[in-house]
Design a protein around this motif. Sequence first.
Motif, mmCIF file in Angstrom:
data_model
loop_
_atom_site.group_PDB
_atom_site.id
_atom_site.type_symbol
_atom_site.label_atom_id
_atom_site.label_comp_id
_atom_site.label_asym_id
_atom_site.label_seq_id
_atom_site.Cartn_x
_atom_site.Cartn_y
_atom_site.Cartn_z
ATOM 1 N N LEU A 50 41.181 41.181 50.354
ATOM 2 C CA LEU A 50 39.629 40.720 51.023
ATOM 3 C C LEU A 50 40.513 39.766 51.952
ATOM 4 O O LEU A 50 39.956 40.001 53.192
ATOM 5 C CB LEU A 50 38.707 40.660 50.244
ATOM 6 C CG LEU A 50 38.403 41.275 49.174
ATOM 7 C CD1 LEU A 50 37.248 40.574 47.982
ATOM 8 C CD2 LEU A 50 37.178 42.495 49.767
ATOM 9 N N ILE A 60 35.686 35.582 49.742
ATOM 10 C CA ILE A 60 35.818 35.488 49.297
ATOM 11 C C ILE A 60 35.502 35.662 47.312
ATOM 12 O O ILE A 60 35.585 36.582 46.349
ATOM 13 C CB ILE A 60 37.535 36.070 49.125
ATOM 14 C CG1 ILE A 60 38.059 36.646 50.466
ATOM 15 C CG2 ILE A 60 37.995 36.294 47.945
ATOM 16 C CD1 ILE A 60 39.838 36.312 50.493
ATOM 17 N N GLU A 63 32.620 37.148 46.730
ATOM 18 C CA GLU A 63 32.694 38.606 46.655
ATOM 19 C C GLU A 63 32.708 39.022 45.954
ATOM 20 O O GLU A 63 32.789 40.066 44.357
ATOM 21 C CB GLU A 63 33.745 39.190 47.649
ATOM 22 C CG GLU A 63 33.663 40.689 47.653
ATOM 23 C CD GLU A 63 32.391 41.607 47.938
ATOM 24 O OE1 GLU A 63 31.990 42.623 47.697
ATOM 25 O OE2 GLU A 63 31.896 41.034 48.555
#
Length: 372
Positions: A50, A60, A63
Amino acid sequence: MVYYGQSWSQEVRVAPAIELSQEEEAELIRLAHSKATSVRLAERARIVLLAAQGLQNLQIAQELGIDRITAGRWRQRYIKSGLAGIERDLPRGAPPVKVDVAKLVELTTQSQPEAATHWSTRKMAAVLQVSPSTVMRHWQANGLKPHLVRGFKVSRDPKFVEKLEDIVGLYMSPPEHALVLCCDEKSQVQALDRTQPGLPMKKGRAQTMTHDYKRHGTTTLFAALNVLDGTVIGQCQQRHTHAEWLKFLRQIDRETPKGKTLHLIADNYATHKHAAVQAWLAKHPRFHMHFTPTSASWLNMVERFFRDITTERLRRGVFTSVGELEAAIKAYVAHHNTSPKPFIWTKSARDILQKVIRANSRLSGKQNGTLH
């Protein structure tokens, strides 16, 4: 970098970018999706992938459902060390404190703490600035026990070897048609009474006993231990002069088979060698005296019996008079003789002598300043 057209008025830090080669990306994708990969390593591989797509640490974290600091930590590790940086776990906790073991051993064995006779884990830990558990661990590794002290007394008897071989020979190869009796006095046995009644032991509570006591007089236990079968001839008397010793010898004479030669092992107490005693022994030729070396009472096996009666009957006993104490001793001896067990001597005179020689050597070296 300043974001215009936004409501933010502060500068936002940008995480360093990651560029991956095709091989690196392929390997990270494999780690992120392989079932053989650990959960932690797969997560770290996703963080790097990522990051390589241009996402910031906060993005990140959102996520992957982790915190921003974790995302930033593994980003930096990959930038610094590549794949090897995310394969190794980070060290946990504070770095271990290095201990100068040589100094610890030297302080323990060759010095004393201020205003104390020996080191404790806390005192040593304060000096070395480590934890007490660290000190204990290194003491155990080096076989050091500063909290313990053992008593000793090396015999200086010029006839030590001769007496040692004589007595050990009687233990390991007793003469035929003879009895070997280990004799001694346990003097100053106190009749101690407690100042208050104690409570008996029960579940969840130990027996209680007051620390102070009342003295009701003393007695002396004369005992002769039969090496062959472990039986004991016992007698309590108020004093332990040659007169009482003679009285005990007469009891031994009465309570042993008349046809047996008697070998008596005793220490060098002057009472045992009194002129009156020598005259009596001359009239009773079946008695043969064997004296232990000076400062070597451990050679006399009756000391083991004295230890047993002390721990099992006397130390925690409560006696309101000397008569009550003597009755308890007599009862213990009688009970012992119902099922006696002999003490088996296993050390040869040679083994004991070698140990004594080593002890003398160490002591001589210490006195001459050569033992370190």
